[in-house]
Design a protein around this motif. Structure first.
Motif, PDB file in Angstrom:
ATOM      1  N   PRO A 171       0.830  -1.196   0.000  1.00  0.00           N
ATOM      2  CA  PRO A 171       0.000   0.000   0.000  1.00  0.00           C
ATOM      3  C   PRO A 171       0.874   1.261   0.000  1.00  0.00           C
ATOM      4  CG  PRO A 171      -0.084  -1.068   2.145  1.00  0.00           C
ATOM      5  CD  PRO A 171       0.722  -1.953   1.238  1.00  0.00           C
ATOM      6  N   VAL A 172       0.377   2.301  -0.636  1.00  0.00           N
ATOM      7  CA  VAL A 172       1.052   3.597  -0.657  1.00  0.00           C
ATOM      8  C   VAL A 172       0.200   4.551   0.160  1.00  0.00           C
ATOM      9  CG1 VAL A 172       1.888   5.496  -2.092  1.00  0.00           C
ATOM     10  CG2 VAL A 172       2.063   3.128  -2.910  1.00  0.00           C
ATOM     11  N   LEU A 173       0.811   5.116   1.212  1.00  0.00           N
ATOM     12  CA  LEU A 173       0.101   5.994   2.139  1.00  0.00           C
ATOM     13  C   LEU A 173       0.715   7.378   2.123  1.00  0.00           C
ATOM     14  CD1 LEU A 173       0.110   3.529   5.186  1.00  0.00           C
ATOM     15  CD2 LEU A 173      -1.681   3.776   3.464  1.00  0.00           C
ATOM     16  N   THR A 174      -0.129   8.403   2.302  1.00  0.00           N
ATOM     17  CA  THR A 174       0.399   9.756   2.424  1.00  0.00           C
ATOM     18  C   THR A 174       0.899   9.961   3.841  1.00  0.00           C
ATOM     19  OG1 THR A 174      -1.768  10.662   2.958  1.00  0.00           O
ATOM     20  CG2 THR A 174      -1.100  10.725   0.638  1.00  0.00           C
ATOM     21  N   LEU A 175       1.974  10.691   3.979  1.00  0.00           N
ATOM     22  CA  LEU A 175       2.614  10.919   5.266  1.00  0.00           C
ATOM     23  C   LEU A 175       1.738  11.773   6.189  1.00  0.00           C
ATOM     24  CD1 LEU A 175       5.181  10.499   6.931  1.00  0.00           C
ATOM     25  CD2 LEU A 175       6.115  12.542   5.854  1.00  0.00           C
ATOM     26  N   ALA A 176       1.086  12.789   5.639  1.00  0.00           N
ATOM     27  CA  ALA A 176       0.321  13.736   6.454  1.00  0.00           C
ATOM     28  C   ALA A 176      -0.877  13.105   7.159  1.00  0.00           C
ATOM     29  CB  ALA A 176      -0.137  14.909   5.597  1.00  0.00           C
ATOM     30  N   ASP A 177      -1.657  12.306   6.419  1.00  0.00           N
ATOM     31  CA  ASP A 177      -2.895  11.796   7.013  1.00  0.00           C
ATOM     32  C   ASP A 177      -3.091  10.285   6.861  1.00  0.00           C
ATOM     33  OD1 ASP A 177      -3.356  11.699   4.321  1.00  0.00           O
ATOM     34  OD2 ASP A 177      -5.072  13.047   4.326  1.00  0.00           O
ATOM     35  N   ALA A 178      -2.060   9.595   6.391  1.00  0.00           N
ATOM     36  CA  ALA A 178      -2.101   8.141   6.203  1.00  0.00           C
ATOM     37  C   ALA A 178      -3.215   7.691   5.261  1.00  0.00           C
ATOM     38  CB  ALA A 178      -2.197   7.414   7.537  1.00  0.00           C
ATOM     39  N   ALA A 179      -3.623   8.583   4.347  1.00  0.00           N
ATOM     40  CA  ALA A 179      -4.623   8.202   3.343  1.00  0.00           C
ATOM     41  C   ALA A 179      -3.980   7.207   2.376  1.00  0.00           C
ATOM     42  CB  ALA A 179      -5.106   9.431   2.580  1.00  0.00           C
ATOM     43  N   GLU A 180      -4.696   6.141   2.064  1.00  0.00           N
ATOM     44  CA  GLU A 180      -4.169   5.138   1.147  1.00  0.00           C
ATOM     45  C   GLU A 180      -4.473   5.538  -0.292  1.00  0.00           C
ATOM     46  OE1 GLU A 180      -4.291   0.390   0.131  1.00  0.00           O
ATOM     47  OE2 GLU A 180      -4.913   1.062   2.133  1.00  0.00           O
ATOM     48  N   LEU A 181      -3.409   5.676  -1.086  1.00  0.00           N
ATOM     49  CA  LEU A 181      -3.552   6.049  -2.497  1.00  0.00           C
ATOM     50  C   LEU A 181      -3.784   4.838  -3.382  1.00  0.00           C
ATOM     51  CD1 LEU A 181      -0.649   8.648  -2.763  1.00  0.00           C
ATOM     52  CD2 LEU A 181      -3.085   9.084  -2.387  1.00  0.00           C
ATOM     53  N   GLY A 182      -3.366   3.665  -2.923  1.00  0.00           N
ATOM     54  CA  GLY A 182      -3.480   2.445  -3.714  1.00  0.00           C
ATOM     55  C   GLY A 182      -2.302   1.547  -3.416  1.00  0.00           C
ATOM     56  N   THR A 183      -1.926   0.725  -4.411  1.00  0.00           N
ATOM     57  CA  THR A 183      -0.808  -0.193  -4.233  1.00  0.00           C
ATOM     58  C   THR A 183       0.225   0.004  -5.339  1.00  0.00           C
ATOM     59  OG1 THR A 183      -1.954  -1.923  -5.472  1.00  0.00           O
ATOM     60  CG2 THR A 183      -2.188  -1.959  -3.073  1.00  0.00           C
ATOM     61  N   VAL A 184       1.474  -0.302  -5.027  1.00  0.00           N
ATOM     62  CA  VAL A 184       2.568  -0.168  -5.983  1.00  0.00           C
ATOM     63  C   VAL A 184       2.388  -1.193  -7.101  1.00  0.00           C
ATOM     64  CG1 VAL A 184       5.062  -0.356  -6.322  1.00  0.00           C
ATOM     65  CG2 VAL A 184       4.158   0.616  -4.188  1.00  0.00           C
ATOM     66  N   THR A 185       2.422  -0.704  -8.356  1.00  0.00           N
ATOM     67  CA  THR A 185       2.304  -1.614  -9.492  1.00  0.00           C
ATOM     68  C   THR A 185       3.586  -1.701 -10.305  1.00  0.00           C
ATOM     69  OG1 THR A 185       1.400   0.126 -10.904  1.00  0.00           O
ATOM     70  CG2 THR A 185      -0.179  -1.292  -9.742  1.00  0.00           C
ATOM     71  N   SER A 186       4.314  -0.596 -10.418  1.00  0.00           N
ATOM     72  CA  SER A 186       5.540  -0.625 -11.210  1.00  0.00           C
ATOM     73  C   SER A 186       6.386   0.607 -10.929  1.00  0.00           C
ATOM     74  CB  SER A 186       5.229  -0.720 -12.710  1.00  0.00           C
ATOM     75  OG  SER A 186       4.584   0.446 -13.153  1.00  0.00           O
ATOM     76  N   LEU A 187       7.560   0.600 -11.525  1.00  0.00           N
ATOM     77  CA  LEU A 187       8.485   1.722 -11.415  1.00  0.00           C
ATOM     78  C   LEU A 187       8.793   2.224 -12.818  1.00  0.00           C
ATOM     79  CD1 LEU A 187      11.118   0.132  -8.983  1.00  0.00           C
ATOM     80  CD2 LEU A 187       9.253   1.679  -8.371  1.00  0.00           C
ATOM     81  N   ALA A 188       9.010   3.512 -12.943  1.00  0.00           N
ATOM     82  CA  ALA A 188       9.523   4.067 -14.194  1.00  0.00           C
ATOM     83  C   ALA A 188      11.004   4.331 -13.970  1.00  0.00           C
ATOM     84  CB  ALA A 188       8.787   5.345 -14.560  1.00  0.00           C
ATOM     85  N   VAL A 189      11.819   3.932 -14.943  1.00  0.00           N
ATOM     86  CA  VAL A 189      13.262   4.017 -14.789  1.00  0.00           C
ATOM     87  C   VAL A 189      13.869   4.776 -15.958  1.00  0.00           C
ATOM     88  CG1 VAL A 189      15.386   2.622 -14.764  1.00  0.00           C
ATOM     89  CG2 VAL A 189      13.379   1.867 -13.483  1.00  0.00           C
ATOM     90  N   ASP A 190      14.804   5.654 -15.630  1.00  0.00           N
ATOM     91  CA  ASP A 190      15.639   6.292 -16.648  1.00  0.00           C
ATOM     92  C   ASP A 190      16.916   5.459 -16.667  1.00  0.00           C
ATOM     93  OD1 ASP A 190      17.492   7.783 -18.073  1.00  0.00           O
ATOM     94  OD2 ASP A 190      16.820   9.701 -17.245  1.00  0.00           O
TER      95      ASP A 190
END
Length: 138
Positions: free
Chosen positions: A11-30
């Motif tokens: 899960p991905v949570l915001t630091l300020a209010d611990a709201a869950e944005l969703g789950t990690v699916t992938s990374l973008a890489v340079d």
């Protein structure tokens, strides 16, 4: 050092209010710069993808990824290296990307785990629709 497979699905949570944005699916890489640039997150409701710049990342833990905010991502490289074919600059097949090892504090790619073995990040040349291109081993 962190493996992408360790954070995939967290899960991905915001630091300020611990709201869950969703789950990690992938990374973008340079690949040319050897850095993770963005984190892709699949939201629960509505099911939409959010792309977060790596700079928004606060911490990676065993149970969640914390981000400072869910602000705009800016330009995003479209490519995720996991499951990409790997070719050398000499045109030789070098396996398929199975995982990515990176520094969670900086986003610096340390190595790429392939079906044929690990490739150090200093050999990465580019990542496109067709393959991850690496410098041939000397």
């Amino acid at each position: 050092m962190t493996l992408f497979s360790e954070i995939h699905g967290l899960p991905v949570l915001t630091l300020a209010d611990a709201a869950e944005l969703g789950t990690v699916t992938s990374l973008a890489v340079d690949a040319a710069a050897g850095t993770v640039t963005h984190l892709r997150v699949r939201g629960r409701r509505p099911r939409r993808e959010t792309v977060l710049p790596w700079a928004a990342l606060h911490a990676v833990g065993p149970d969640a990824v914390l981000v400072r905010s869910a602000g705009p991502a800016g330009p995003v490289p479209p490519h995720d290296p996991v499951d990409s074919r790997v070719l050398t600059d000499a045109g030789d097949e070098a396996g398929t990307v199975r995982d990515l090892v990176f520094d969670p504090d900086t986003g610096r790619v340390l190595r790429v785990v392939t079906a044929y073995g690990d490739i150090p990040a200093d050999r990465l040349l580019g990542l496109g629709d067709y393959a991850l291109v690496v410098r041939a081993a000397a």
